[in-house]
Write an enzyme that holds these catalytic residues in place. Structure first.
Site, PDB file in Angstrom:
ATOM      1  N   TRP A 121       0.856  -1.211   0.027  1.00  0.00           N
ATOM      2  CA  TRP A 121      -0.027   0.115  -0.111  1.00  0.00           C
ATOM      3  C   TRP A 121       0.898   1.336  -0.031  1.00  0.00           C
ATOM      4  CZ3 TRP A 121      -2.214   2.606   4.780  1.00  0.00           C
ATOM      5  CH2 TRP A 121      -3.276   3.400   4.408  1.00  0.00           C
TER       6      TRP A 121
ATOM      7  N   ASP B 156      -0.346  -5.842   9.586  1.00  0.00           N
ATOM      8  CA  ASP B 156      -1.374  -4.687   9.184  1.00  0.00           C
ATOM      9  C   ASP B 156      -2.625  -5.457   8.919  1.00  0.00           C
ATOM     10  OD1 ASP B 156      -2.853  -2.692   8.580  1.00  0.00           O
ATOM     11  OD2 ASP B 156      -1.552  -1.797   6.707  1.00  0.00           O
TER      12      ASP B 156
ATOM     13  N   LYS C 235     -13.403  -0.493   6.693  1.00  0.00           N
ATOM     14  CA  LYS C 235     -13.665  -1.330   5.515  1.00  0.00           C
ATOM     15  C   LYS C 235     -14.864  -2.155   6.255  1.00  0.00           C
ATOM     16  CE  LYS C 235     -11.021   0.490   3.130  1.00  0.00           C
ATOM     17  NZ  LYS C 235      -9.428   0.531   2.679  1.00  0.00           N
TER      18      LYS C 235
HETATM   19  C1  LIG Z   1      -3.194  -2.126   3.653  1.00  0.00           C
HETATM   20  C2  LIG Z   1      -3.792  -0.988   4.297  1.00  0.00           C
HETATM   21  N1  LIG Z   1      -3.459  -0.706   5.505  1.00  0.00           N
HETATM   22  C3  LIG Z   1      -4.114   0.448   6.375  1.00  0.00           C
HETATM   23  C4  LIG Z   1      -5.420   0.945   5.812  1.00  0.00           C
HETATM   24  C5  LIG Z   1      -5.860   2.193   6.737  1.00  0.00           C
HETATM   25  O1  LIG Z   1      -7.192   2.574   6.586  1.00  0.00           O
HETATM   26  P1  LIG Z   1      -7.803   3.580   7.573  1.00  0.00           P
HETATM   27  O2  LIG Z   1      -6.823   4.542   7.839  1.00  0.00           O
HETATM   28  O3  LIG Z   1      -8.758   3.944   6.564  1.00  0.00           O
HETATM   29  O4  LIG Z   1      -8.610   2.890   8.385  1.00  0.00           O
HETATM   30  C6  LIG Z   1      -5.710   0.703   4.483  1.00  0.00           C
HETATM   31  C7  LIG Z   1      -6.563   1.558   3.822  1.00  0.00           C
HETATM   32  O5  LIG Z   1      -6.870   1.491   2.538  1.00  0.00           O
HETATM   33  C8  LIG Z   1      -5.043  -0.078   3.617  1.00  0.00           C
HETATM   34  O6  LIG Z   1      -5.462  -0.575   2.426  1.00  0.00           O
END
Ligand SMILES: Cc1ncc(COP(=O)(O)O)c(C=O)c1O
Length: 398
Positions: free
Chosen positions: A132, A212, A247
């Site tokens: 990511w 993660d 999500k």
């Molecule tokens: C791999 C991964 N880690 C962490 C996140 C963090 O998500 P959020 O900060 O929206 O909870 C995302 C969101 O797209 C993600 O794809």
């Protein structure tokens, strides 16, 4: 004198640029497979009914907007830790694990990054190639030394052997970031036997895993998706896990997540947590309350929890059936084998294997928007138009 004269403009996030291009496209048949949020059959990112009901309850019962503590809502922390580690987790019983509430999974990652930089100086962090994109910028912003281990081969398939060989070379004590499930951006997940091999390398190299966990419930189900996290938690004395409720609870903009720490003793856990509260004070002081209160309300109520599990399962099954449906739609074009990996991948994202040039043609000729790397958000597919998409893919692959 202009103080800002020296400030240069940086390019925007490429995915946001994709969203803008999609919005500006007048083609009524356009398809957005770029943006990283779940979409239902109407193309909307819904608020689960369980969330709506919890919110109604909160509006009626909330009595104060005063700050919550540095670790956030204790009920949220307790229930989320159970969701991740299992309600019967021996670590929780032994008070060796605890969750600190953060603004989303991103906040949890940043808190983990600052913790490593501040409390474990000199440790590098190793990211999958690809990962990511925010992982890259976030850990760099915290001043950590970043390295990469291979994950996907040139054939657009998971390359476990290359990954293990690289992990085997890492400096002792470094941190390795692993995606618990639904790897973003590729959709390729490790099989249980692969996880066991990674665990052996982690032990041998004395690495600290940072797992993660942003898509619990989107891969094979709530419990199955936590399998690797629970394996690592049971086999290692120390572990960091970042959990996102964006999500699976549909709470994206409410910024709800947590950093879970597993430590060797209850006393050491408290040492680490004291550091996290102190670091968070400089980041966001105390976390936002609403999303965590919603999650706590749902997870603490059998009826709401059952409703939420059903709604999450429906989201998961929609994505899984779209994956299968697309591969079937490609079959008449002789492309089912070539794209079979789309059905095997997990979560919302798929490294399709389409080249940047093919992605460009799909956008220009068919108004189908994918990220340049060939990453597609499978949840953006329209079940009624898989044949149209398959024919477009066949044309650009021809
Ligand atoms: C791999 C991964 N880690 C962490 C996140 C963090 O998500 P959020 O900060 O929206 O909870 C995302 C969101 O797209 C993600 O794809």
């Amino acid at each position: 004198m202009s103080h800002f004269a020296q400030v240069v403009r940086v390019p925007g996030d490429p995915i946001l640029g994709l969203i803008e291009a999609y919005r500006a496209d007048p083609n009524p048949a356009k398809l957005d497979l770029g943006v990283g949020v779940y979409k239902d059959a109407r193309g909307l990112t819904p608020i689960p009914q369980a969330v709506k009901r919890a919110e109604q309850r909160l509006v009626e019962t909330e009595t104060s907007k005063s700050y919550i503590g540095g670790h956030g809502d204790p009920l949220f922390g307790a229930r989320l830790a159970e969701l991740v580690l299992g309600a019967d987790s021996p670590l929780l019983a032994a008070q060796r694990a605890g969750a600190s509430q953060t603004p989303g999974g991103t906040g949890a990652l940043r808190l983990a990054a600052d913790f490593i930089a501040h409390c474990l100086p000199g440790r590098g962090i190793w990211l999958s190639e690809p990962t990511w994109p925010i992982h890259e910028t976030l850990f760099a912003a915290a001043g950590l030394r970043i390295g990469h281990y291979p994950y996907v081969g040139a054939d657009n398939r998971l390359d476990v052997e290359a990954m293990l060989a690289a992990l085997n070379q890492l400096p002792k004590g470094d941190v390795v970031l692993l995606h618990a499930c639904c790897h973003n951006p590729t959709g390729f997940d490790l099989a249980p036997r692969d996880w066991k091999r990674v665990l052996e390398v982690v032990k041998a190299r004395e690495l600290l895993p940072l797992i993660d966990f942003a898509y619990q419930g989107f891969g094979d189900g709530l419990e199955d998706d936590a399998w690797a996290v629970r394996l690592f938690a049971s086999e290692l004395p120390e572990l960091l896990v970042t959990s996102s409720c964006s999500k699976n609870f549909g709470l994206y903009r409410e910024r709800t997540g947590a950093l879970l720490v597993c430590a060797a003793t209850p006393d050491k856990l408290q040492d680490v947590r004291s550091q996290l509260a102190s670091l968070a004070r400089n980041l966001w002081s105390t976390p936002p309350a609403h999303g965590a209160a919603v999650v706590a309300t749902i997870l603490d109520d059998a009826e709401l929890k059952a409703l939420w599990i059903d709604e999450l399962e429906a989201m998961r099954q929609r994505v899984a059936s779209l994956r299968l449906g697309l591969v079937e739609a490609l079959r008449p074009y002789g492309l089912a084998e070539r794209f079979a990996h789309i059905a095997e991948q997990r979560g919302m994202f798929s490294y399709t294997g389409l080249t940047p040039a093919q992605v460009q043609r799909l956008r220009a000729e068919d108004s189908v928007y994918l990220v340049g790397s060939g990453r597609a958000n499978v949840a953006g597919l329209d079940a009624n138009r898989l044949d149209d998409l398959a024919s477009a893919i066949a044309r650009v692959c021809g």
